[in-house]
Design an enzyme around this catalytic site. Structure first.
Site, PDB file in Angstrom:
ATOM      1  N   ILE A 108       0.859  -1.179   0.000  1.00  0.00           N
ATOM      2  CA  ILE A 108       0.000   0.000   0.000  1.00  0.00           C
ATOM      3  C   ILE A 108       0.894   1.227   0.000  1.00  0.00           C
ATOM      4  CG2 ILE A 108      -0.238  -0.023   2.525  1.00  0.00           C
ATOM      5  CD1 ILE A 108      -3.087   1.136   2.109  1.00  0.00           C
ATOM      6  N   ILE A 139       4.935  -1.144   2.818  1.00  0.00           N
ATOM      7  CA  ILE A 139       4.581   0.249   2.603  1.00  0.00           C
ATOM      8  C   ILE A 139       5.377   0.772   1.417  1.00  0.00           C
ATOM      9  CG2 ILE A 139       4.392   2.531   3.623  1.00  0.00           C
ATOM     10  CD1 ILE A 139       2.697   0.303   4.975  1.00  0.00           C
ATOM     11  N   LYS A 140       4.665   1.283   0.418  1.00  0.00           N
ATOM     12  CA  LYS A 140       5.324   1.772  -0.795  1.00  0.00           C
ATOM     13  C   LYS A 140       5.744   3.226  -0.612  1.00  0.00           C
ATOM     14  CE  LYS A 140       3.941   0.448  -4.934  1.00  0.00           C
ATOM     15  NZ  LYS A 140       3.087   0.161  -6.115  1.00  0.00           N
ATOM     16  N   ILE A 141       7.016   3.469  -0.851  1.00  0.00           N
ATOM     17  CA  ILE A 141       7.593   4.808  -0.774  1.00  0.00           C
ATOM     18  C   ILE A 141       8.307   5.077  -2.086  1.00  0.00           C
ATOM     19  CG2 ILE A 141       9.315   6.264   0.390  1.00  0.00           C
ATOM     20  CD1 ILE A 141       8.785   4.693   2.946  1.00  0.00           C
TER      21      ILE A 141
END
Length: 370
Positions: A108, A139-141
């Site tokens: 996400i 967690i998408k960064i």
């Protein structure tokens, strides 16, 4: 009989689905893809959620509940998307446990509006991790300049990360360093490194789309002969860089302490040019220890007719460098290509986020006026 997706998995490639919707989860389709298509993970982004919610795809009851609670669009989006990701994590939990956490992940993304805000990215990444509350969430960064220190800080806090929007080898080097520094800080904080996972998402088809347009504009025979080669060359050099970097003494020390490698992930693998095979960015990027996240259409094409011939990446770095050299000789500034693609990638996700916010706000509005 073995299927092409089974052969791909046997070759060491993890197949992740680049799509998610509530309907796909609740109908059992996602679980079926795990069973029949060798899917071992899921990636999402603002565009995927925007498309899913715009189509409906089972979101009517959730939107009605949010409207009844007088939720804002941002509040509703947070709950709806984290609910979907949490439920998908539960579907993939068996895969996560069976692979020791190597696979079974669901990604996400932090708001694309934070792409140039380090502190905002860190805060939202930690909040998303807490909201989903599953060990197999990623967690998408984005791999922007501001994203790099955020990656380090989030990994140092023990959060698993999918680094997205990587286009250049130079930025990929910085991404690897950001991950390793985060692991070192996590080790100093006495965190369990075995629970921290990461993938580095190298974008594929967008590279060919931009480069091939420039080659067409140049128009020489030498330029046109290079069509469709840039993305594969770039990815193969990225894999070569990965192999080199993860054999360094610094990395060996972390691996000995229980750390996990940051695996290369091939993203944007749907073929845009109809003159190329629709499985091109699957069959030509087979290498052990990689992830290929596929749109649903690419997944089905792979299952139906892909021909998996084994490793098509390793030991091809010399040929890949020759392609980039030929592109430069033809007049293509590859550095400019990758800079532009990063800017466009962020802008496209910002636009999708705005569309998503508008869609949800419109669905909530009737209830809020009563």
């Amino acid at each position: 009989m073995s299927t092409p997706t089974a052969a791909l998995a046997a070759a060491g490639v993890s197949i992740w689905l680049d799509d998610l919707s509530r309907e796909r989860i609740e109908s059992g389709e996602l679980a079926e893809l795990v069973r029949t298509r060798n899917v071992t993970g899921v990636t999402t982004n603002p565009s995927i959620f925007q498309a899913a919610i715009t189509r409906g795809a089972g979101y009517g009851p959730a939107l009605a509940r949010e409207a009844a609670a007088a939720a804002s669009a941002d509040e509703a989006i947070l709950r709806i998307t984290t609910d979907d990701v949490r439920d998908a994590c539960d579907v993939l939990r068996e895969v996560y446990d069976a692979t020791g956490g190597v696979d079974g992940h669901v990604s996400i993304e932090v708001s694309p509006e934070l792409a140039h805000d380090t502190e905002g990215t860190i805060a939202q990444a930690l909040a998303l991790h807490a909201a989903v509350a599953r060990p197999n969430v990623l967690i998408k960064i984005p791999a922007t300049r501001a994203g790099l220190p955020a990656i380090t800080a989030v990994v140092a806090a023990g959060v698993s990360v999918n680094v997205t929007l990587i286009f250049s080898l130079e930025r990929y080097t910085e991404v690897i360093d950001a991950y390793l520094t985060g692991l070192e800080q996590a080790r100093a904080n006495r965190l369990d490194l075995t629970t921290i996972h990461s993938v580095a998402s190298f974008f594929i088809s967008r590279v060919d789309t931009e480069v091939d347009a420039r080659l067409a504009a140049i128009g020489t025979d030498a330029a046109l002969a290079l069509r469709g080669q840039a993305a594969l060359a770039n990815a193969r050099l990225a894999y070569n860089l990965y192999e080199q970097r993860f054999e360094e003494p610094r990395v060996r020390a972390l691996l000995a302490a229980g750390a996990n490698r940051q695996r290369p992930l091939w993203a944007s693998t749907g073929v845009k040019d109809p003159s190329f095979p629709d499985t091109r960015y699957v069959t030509e990027l087979v290498a052990r220890g990689t992830v290929n996240t596929m749109p649903a259409a690419t997944l089905e094409a792979t299952f139906d007719h892909a021909i998996i011939t084994g490793d098509t990446v390793t030991a091809r770095d010399a040929d890949a460098r020759a392609v980039l050299d030929a592109l430069a000789a033809a007049g293509v500034d590859f550095g400019d290509v990758t800079r532009l693609l990063e800017e466009r990638g962020v802008a496209a996700f910002v636009d999708s986020w705005a569309d998503l916010t508008s869609t949800v706000a419109a669905a909530l509005a009737p209830a809020l006026t009563h």
